[in-house]
Design an enzyme around this catalytic site. Structure first.
Site, short mmCIF file in Angstrom:
data_model
loop_
_atom_site.label_atom_id
_atom_site.label_comp_id
_atom_site.label_asym_id
_atom_site.label_seq_id
_atom_site.Cartn_x
_atom_site.Cartn_y
_atom_site.Cartn_z
CE LYS A 1 -3.61 -2.66 0.33
NZ LYS A 1 -4.45 -2.96 -0.84
CE1 TYR B 1 -9.53 -8.80 3.80
CE2 TYR B 1 -10.36 -8.74 6.05
CZ TYR B 1 -9.49 -8.28 5.07
OH TYR B 1 -8.59 -7.30 5.39
CE1 TYR C 1 -6.04 -8.34 1.85
CE2 TYR C 1 -4.93 -8.08 3.96
CZ TYR C 1 -5.96 -7.76 3.11
OH TYR C 1 -6.92 -6.86 3.50
#
Length: 332
Positions: free
Chosen positions: A49, A260, A286
């Protein structure tokens, strides 16, 4: 490629390392495996990010913002890096986190608090559904808020990964390497879209393979549509005449599991195997899921021995501390 018209704030350390995982390849009796170490971007213990935030927060400052608002899960890597980036730029930061405040603070949430951001707990709304109300209150308080999209995934965030692909190409040239596949965790879409666009602009024969880690929710546009739209928008932003369709997209849906942030045997094995062969930490949400998918695909014979597979490590190791009860810590 034309980035000069896009405001930018330098936040990370680039290029990130490109390393070969020879011991993991040997253990799996598979193709050569490499890793792009975006867990080493340098901002708040690293992560992909940071690349997106350089462009997005550059835009925020160009628009005169003094307050940043974004959203995510309680252990969001994106929120942790946004909080750190805002602190480094002297901006107030508000995080809208799913769930309720836990009794014990650890992992990414601990770092959010250390960076001094304001946290709003949003129950089931982990994707920013409560942001408009918070933004209106901030405006009434005299602030100039700027909303960073979920996961940093808009056209600006995707452009950051066009540049990341260019960075990779330069490293490949120096090392006289090329890859047949790039595999990574695909979640909010910006990383996937940017890599697709970079791959097309560089006329690379590499296959871009996203491992989906989240389920589409009711009322959302399909994730396929989101990625394709982001890639096309990013192309327009940098003045490139190319569009995308579903036929350009490779998104593996086989490893979503229970959804998730839910750890299972797949993630546990991937985290343990990567740590114990290469000394590299993956995260439970992830990269653990994406590496678990890659390992399963290798075992299923989906890669040839001559293939050269790059795994793009998007960061997230701080979340391991919040998932200690779900980790299988038995000696292997």
């Amino acid at each position: 490629m034309k980035y000069n018209h896009i405001p930018r704030e330098r936040l990370g350390f680039f290029p990130t390392p490109l390393v070969e995982l020879s011991k993991l390849s040997k253990k799996l009796n598979g193709p050569r495996i490499f890793m792009k170490r975006d867990d080493n971007t340098g901002l708040a213990m690293g992560g992909n990010k940071t690349r997106k935030l350089e462009f997005i927060l550059g835009d925020a400052l160009a628009h005169g913002a003094n307050t940043i608002v974004t959203a995510g899960a309680a252990q969001s890597n994106h929120c942790r890096q946004t909080a750190a980036a805002a602190a480094s730029l002297g901006l107030e930061c508000h995080l809208v986190l799913g769930g309720k405040e836990p009794a014990h603070v650890n992992g990414n949430l601990l770092l959010d608090k250390i960076f001094g951001c304001h946290i709003h707990w949003a129950g089931q709304n982990r994707k920013g559904e409560d942001i408009p109300t918070i933004v209106e209150q901030l405006k009434r308080d005299g602030k100039k808020p700027y909303v960073v999209p979920y996961g940093g995934s808009n056209a600006l965030g995707a452009v950051a990964f066009v540049e990341a692909f260019a960075e990779l190409q330069a490293q490949c040239k120096d090392l006289r390497l090329s890859f047949t596949h790039i595999v990574f965790a695909s979640s909010s879409g910006g990383t996937h879209a940017g890599l697709m666009l970079g791959n097309k602009l560089f006329k690379s024969p590499c296959q871009i393979v996203g491992i989906n880690i989240d389920k589409d929710e009711a009322g959302e546009a399909s994730f396929h549509q989101t990625i394709v739209s982001l890639a096309s928008s990013a192309a327009r932003l940098i003045g490139e005449d190319c569009t995308f369709s579903d036929s350009d997209l490779t998104l593996n849906l086989d490893y979503v599991g229970e959804g998730y942030g839910v750890m299972g045997a797949l993630e546990n094995e991937a985290i343990s195997m990567t740590a114990q062969t290469q000394g590299i930490l993956l995260d439970p949400v992830y990269t653990g899921k994406a590496m678990g998918g890659l390992i399963d695909m290798i075992r299923a014979g989906q890669f040839k021995p001559s293939d050269r597979v790059l795994f793009w490590h998007t960061g997230g190791a701080p979340a391991l501390f919040a998932y200690s009860s779900a980790l299988d810590l038995a000696q292997k």
